[in-house]
Design a protein around this motif. Structure first.
Motif, PDB file in Angstrom:
ATOM      1  N   THR A 138       0.851  -1.190   0.000  1.00 12.27           N
ATOM      2  CA  THR A 138       0.000   0.000   0.000  1.00 12.27           C
ATOM      3  C   THR A 138       0.887   1.240   0.000  1.00 12.27           C
ATOM      4  O   THR A 138       1.896   1.294   0.690  1.00 12.27           O
ATOM      5  CB  THR A 138      -0.922   0.013   1.234  1.00 12.27           C
ATOM      6  N   LEU A 139       0.499   2.233  -0.782  1.00 10.60           N
ATOM      7  CA  LEU A 139       1.258   3.479  -0.882  1.00 10.60           C
ATOM      8  C   LEU A 139       0.734   4.480   0.150  1.00 10.60           C
ATOM      9  O   LEU A 139      -0.474   4.677   0.280  1.00 10.60           O
ATOM     10  CB  LEU A 139       1.113   4.056  -2.290  1.00 10.60           C
ATOM     11  N   TYR A 140       1.648   5.079   0.898  1.00 14.30           N
ATOM     12  CA  TYR A 140       1.317   6.053   1.931  1.00 14.30           C
ATOM     13  C   TYR A 140       2.212   7.280   1.796  1.00 14.30           C
ATOM     14  O   TYR A 140       3.218   7.254   1.101  1.00 14.30           O
ATOM     15  CB  TYR A 140       1.572   5.478   3.332  1.00 14.30           C
ATOM     16  N   VAL A 141       1.847   8.326   2.549  1.00 13.48           N
ATOM     17  CA  VAL A 141       2.683   9.518   2.706  1.00 13.48           C
ATOM     18  C   VAL A 141       3.008   9.616   4.198  1.00 13.48           C
ATOM     19  O   VAL A 141       2.118   9.468   5.039  1.00 13.48           O
ATOM     20  CB  VAL A 141       1.954  10.790   2.229  1.00 13.48           C
ATOM     21  N   VAL A 142       4.264   9.877   4.518  1.00  8.71           N
ATOM     22  CA  VAL A 142       4.679  10.034   5.913  1.00  8.71           C
ATOM     23  C   VAL A 142       4.209  11.401   6.403  1.00  8.71           C
ATOM     24  O   VAL A 142       4.525  12.426   5.795  1.00  8.71           O
ATOM     25  CB  VAL A 142       6.217   9.916   6.057  1.00  8.71           C
ATOM     26  N   VAL A 143       3.449  11.411   7.506  1.00  9.74           N
ATOM     27  CA  VAL A 143       2.957  12.677   8.057  1.00  9.74           C
ATOM     28  C   VAL A 143       3.612  13.033   9.387  1.00  9.74           C
ATOM     29  O   VAL A 143       3.476  14.164   9.857  1.00  9.74           O
ATOM     30  CB  VAL A 143       1.419  12.697   8.213  1.00  9.74           C
ATOM     31  N   GLY A 171      -5.073   8.972   2.928  1.00  7.29           N
ATOM     32  CA  GLY A 171      -6.163   9.864   2.531  1.00  7.29           C
ATOM     33  C   GLY A 171      -7.512   9.181   2.455  1.00  7.29           C
ATOM     34  O   GLY A 171      -8.521   9.840   2.261  1.00  7.29           O
ATOM     35  N   LYS A 172      -7.557   7.874   2.580  1.00  6.34           N
ATOM     36  CA  LYS A 172      -8.834   7.142   2.536  1.00  6.34           C
ATOM     37  C   LYS A 172      -9.161   6.642   3.937  1.00  6.34           C
ATOM     38  O   LYS A 172      -9.903   7.284   4.669  1.00  6.34           O
ATOM     39  CB  LYS A 172      -8.748   5.967   1.567  1.00  6.34           C
ATOM     40  N   THR A 173      -8.599   5.498   4.298  1.00  7.11           N
ATOM     41  CA  THR A 173      -8.878   4.929   5.620  1.00  7.11           C
ATOM     42  C   THR A 173      -7.978   5.528   6.684  1.00  7.11           C
ATOM     43  O   THR A 173      -8.365   5.626   7.842  1.00  7.11           O
ATOM     44  CB  THR A 173      -8.703   3.399   5.607  1.00  7.11           C
ATOM     45  N   LYS A 174      -6.776   5.898   6.325  1.00  7.82           N
ATOM     46  CA  LYS A 174      -5.826   6.498   7.266  1.00  7.82           C
ATOM     47  C   LYS A 174      -5.690   7.980   6.943  1.00  7.82           C
ATOM     48  O   LYS A 174      -5.005   8.370   5.998  1.00  7.82           O
ATOM     49  CB  LYS A 174      -4.456   5.804   7.183  1.00  7.82           C
ATOM     50  N   THR A 175      -6.372   8.796   7.734  1.00  6.10           N
ATOM     51  CA  THR A 175      -6.349  10.240   7.523  1.00  6.10           C
ATOM     52  C   THR A 175      -5.191  10.855   8.296  1.00  6.10           C
ATOM     53  O   THR A 175      -4.603  10.195   9.153  1.00  6.10           O
ATOM     54  CB  THR A 175      -7.678  10.857   8.010  1.00  6.10           C
ATOM     55  N   GLU A 223      -8.207  14.633   1.458  1.00  6.41           N
ATOM     56  CA  GLU A 223      -8.298  14.756   0.006  1.00  6.41           C
ATOM     57  C   GLU A 223      -6.983  15.238  -0.608  1.00  6.41           C
ATOM     58  O   GLU A 223      -6.646  14.864  -1.725  1.00  6.41           O
ATOM     59  CB  GLU A 223      -9.433  15.719  -0.389  1.00  6.41           C
ATOM     60  N   GLU A 224      -6.255  16.074   0.134  1.00  5.44           N
ATOM     61  CA  GLU A 224      -4.970  16.564  -0.365  1.00  5.44           C
ATOM     62  C   GLU A 224      -3.978  15.410  -0.511  1.00  5.44           C
ATOM     63  O   GLU A 224      -3.273  15.307  -1.512  1.00  5.44           O
ATOM     64  CB  GLU A 224      -4.387  17.613   0.583  1.00  5.44           C
ATOM     65  N   ILE A 225      -3.946  14.545   0.490  1.00  3.71           N
ATOM     66  CA  ILE A 225      -3.045  13.388   0.452  1.00  3.71           C
ATOM     67  C   ILE A 225      -3.488  12.425  -0.640  1.00  3.71           C
ATOM     68  O   ILE A 225      -2.668  11.935  -1.427  1.00  3.71           O
ATOM     69  CB  ILE A 225      -3.029  12.661   1.823  1.00  3.71           C
ATOM     70  N   LYS A 226      -4.793  12.172  -0.701  1.00  5.50           N
ATOM     71  CA  LYS A 226      -5.331  11.251  -1.700  1.00  5.50           C
ATOM     72  C   LYS A 226      -5.019  11.745  -3.119  1.00  5.50           C
ATOM     73  O   LYS A 226      -4.644  10.965  -3.984  1.00  5.50           O
ATOM     74  CB  LYS A 226      -6.841  11.116  -1.500  1.00  5.50           C
ATOM     75  N   TYR A 227      -5.132  13.049  -3.337  1.00  2.00           N
ATOM     76  CA  TYR A 227      -4.843  13.641  -4.641  1.00  2.00           C
ATOM     77  C   TYR A 227      -3.377  13.444  -5.021  1.00  2.00           C
ATOM     78  O   TYR A 227      -3.066  13.081  -6.156  1.00  2.00           O
ATOM     79  CB  TYR A 227      -5.202  15.129  -4.627  1.00  2.00           C
ATOM     80  N   GLU A 228      -2.471  13.668  -4.075  1.00  2.00           N
ATOM     81  CA  GLU A 228      -1.041  13.518  -4.359  1.00  2.00           C
ATOM     82  C   GLU A 228      -0.685  12.058  -4.655  1.00  2.00           C
ATOM     83  O   GLU A 228       0.128  11.785  -5.541  1.00  2.00           O
ATOM     84  CB  GLU A 228      -0.191  14.049  -3.199  1.00  2.00           C
TER      85      GLU A 228
END
Length: 88
Positions: free
Chosen positions: A16-21, A33-37, A73-78
């Motif tokens: 699964t692709l994620y962004v480190v926050v 951006g979907k299940t993990k906000t 949505e910002e994360i999901k878009y990226e």
């Protein structure tokens, strides 16, 4: 590492692709951006992720680092934009 794209290497979310926050010692907090906000990010050990040498735009990284409101949505878009450029 904040703002970097990573892939999960282990667990039920493998590949699964994620962004480190957020980073905290040997753990990182991931958002898809979907299940993990951004508010309810997934805590994962650094050894269970595969960093990708791509980051979200600087403006979004600054918002994350400053603690400003980051919308899922910002994360999901990226992530969607990244996947489109990778041809997947």
């Amino acid at each position: 590492m904040v703002g970097q794209f990573v892939k999960a290497k282990a667990g039920h979310d493998k590949d699964t692709l994620y962004v480190v926050v957020r980073e905290e010692g040997r753990f990182v907090y991931l958002c898809d951006g979907k299940t993990k906000t951004p508010e309810k990010s997934k805590k994962k050990s650094r050894k269970h992720i595969q960093p990708i040498d791509v980051f979200v735009p600087v403006e979004l990284i600054e918002k994350i680092k400053q603690g400003s409101k980051v919308y899922p949505e910002e994360i999901k878009y990226e992530i969607k934009k990244y996947l489109a450029t990778e041809g997947k």
